[in-house]
Design an enzyme around this catalytic site. Structure first.
Site, PDB file in Angstrom:
ATOM      1  N   ASP A  11      -0.517 125.906 -63.372  1.00  0.00           N
ATOM      2  CA  ASP A  11       0.828 125.849 -62.819  1.00  0.00           C
ATOM      3  C   ASP A  11       1.715 125.011 -63.763  1.00  0.00           C
ATOM      4  O   ASP A  11       1.690 125.225 -64.969  1.00  0.00           O
ATOM      5  CB  ASP A  11       0.754 125.297 -61.387  1.00  0.00           C
ATOM      6  N   TRP A  12       2.504 124.060 -63.227  1.00  0.00           N
ATOM      7  CA  TRP A  12       3.368 123.252 -64.088  1.00  0.00           C
ATOM      8  C   TRP A  12       2.572 122.381 -65.056  1.00  0.00           C
ATOM      9  O   TRP A  12       3.122 121.905 -66.055  1.00  0.00           O
ATOM     10  CB  TRP A  12       4.298 122.389 -63.243  1.00  0.00           C
ATOM     11  N   TRP A  20       9.334 132.238 -53.279  1.00  0.00           N
ATOM     12  CA  TRP A  20       8.836 130.871 -53.284  1.00  0.00           C
ATOM     13  C   TRP A  20       9.954 129.887 -53.574  1.00  0.00           C
ATOM     14  O   TRP A  20      10.078 128.853 -52.899  1.00  0.00           O
ATOM     15  CB  TRP A  20       7.710 130.733 -54.306  1.00  0.00           C
ATOM     16  N   ASP A  36      -3.390 135.622 -56.843  1.00  0.00           N
ATOM     17  CA  ASP A  36      -2.178 134.865 -57.172  1.00  0.00           C
ATOM     18  C   ASP A  36      -1.026 135.859 -57.260  1.00  0.00           C
ATOM     19  O   ASP A  36      -0.958 136.648 -58.203  1.00  0.00           O
ATOM     20  CB  ASP A  36      -2.362 134.114 -58.480  1.00  0.00           C
ATOM     21  N   HIS A  56      -4.122 130.903 -56.387  1.00  0.00           N
ATOM     22  CA  HIS A  56      -3.335 130.153 -57.365  1.00  0.00           C
ATOM     23  C   HIS A  56      -3.980 128.807 -57.672  1.00  0.00           C
ATOM     24  O   HIS A  56      -4.045 128.391 -58.831  1.00  0.00           O
ATOM     25  CB  HIS A  56      -1.918 129.956 -56.820  1.00  0.00           C
TER      26      HIS A  56
END
Length: 302
Positions: free
Chosen positions: A123-124, A164, A250, A280
């Site tokens: 992710d980030w 999202w 995901d 995810h």
């Protein structure tokens, strides 16, 4: 810059998270200081596995993987991004920018002086970690990309991402634990949901969590689109071994792995995987499997 710091007792008694805290002071880019937390396990002289989390999690996400890496003889370093976990949390949303997150973690990386890194990013953790790799390529020995991307805004965002982002801004109370729960296949216990909520005593602590969805480069003229394009130009020249391991369930990022496989020279010939029983937050669903694949990757490319 007003800084919030989560009280230590919010983290008391978390199951499977016995790790002692380590703190590093960094430049907040506005003349002040921020305290960044990280887990640091295993032998200090060993080459580090750097585990970077994303939104809205923290180093707790890697709790099932950290002991596996440490028991295999590796140093394991898992930071909490600014605004998350045990790290300081600027209170104003405008203090969070993509460029500032990269600057914060660049300063942290230099101050901790990690080298010979195996990066595991999700992710980030990838949006920031991959920028660190591009900026400091000599510090990285190999990279594992897990359900992440390095977007430039040149392709339209998926409907899943747009939904999202809207949810993250419109929901009255940002439910960090429930968001992680919803991004898994196996689902979390109530205690695990509470652990993901622990860094945020109330909504005032969640400015960083709410800001992240707005910071993803979503158009070619986004301020960070050019910076990510420049990072890609560097990554395309590097022979650093790269492995992608994605969770199949995901709805937002599945498919992003193909860009790394196509553009990164070090991705050629690697045993990339899309895992059917993972979402995810694949560290929750298949953490030991991801750790095992990472250890095999280290052994093969060492």
């Amino acid at each position: 810059m007003q800084i919030l710091r989560t009280p230590d007792d919010r983290f008391d008694g978390l199951a499977d998270y016995p790790f002692a805290p380590t703190y590093t002071e960094i430049d907040d880019t506005l003349g002040g200081r921020l305290r960044v937390h990280h887990v640091d396990e295993g032998p200090r002289e060993a080459s580090p596995v750097l585990c970077m989390h994303g939104e809205p999690s923290w180093s707790y996400l890697y709790r099932h993987m950290i002991p596996i890496f440490a028991d295999a003889g590796h140093r394991v370093v898992a930071p909490d991004l600014v605004g998350f976990g045990k790290s300081d949390k600027p209170a104003a949303p405008e203090h969070y920018t993509y460029a500032r997150h990269v600057a914060w973690m660049s300063d942290w990386l230099i101050r901790t002086d990690l080298r010979n890194i195996t990066l595991v990013c999700q992710d980030w953790g990838g949006l920031i970690g991959l920028r660190l790799w591009a900026a400091f390529p000599d510090r990285f020995d190999r990279v594992v990309v897990a359900n992440s991307a390095l977007p430039t805004g040149d392709q339209p965002m998926s409907e899943g991402f747009r939904s999202w982002r809207a949810f993250s801004q419109d929901v009255p109370e940002f439910p960090a634990g429930r968001i992680v729960h919803g991004g898994t296949v196996t689902k979390l216990t109530e205690a695990e949901v509470a652990a993901y909520d622990a860094p945020f005593p109330d909504e005032s602590y969640k400015a960083g969590a709410r800001a992240f969805p707005l910071l993803v480069p979503d158009s070619p003229d986004n301020p960070e689109s050019a910076a990510n394009r420049a990072a890609w130009e560097v990554l395309k020249t590097l022979n650093t071994p790269l492995l992608t391991v994605f969770g199949a369930d995901d709805k937002v990022l599945l498919g992003a792995e193909r860009s790394f496989q196509r553009l990164c020279p070090g991705a050629q010939g690697q045993p990339h995987a899309v895992l059917p029983d993972a979402g995810h937050f694949l560290q929750e669903d298949v953490g030991p499997d991801l750790a095992s694949r990472t250890l095999d990757f280290i052994a093969r490319t060492g």
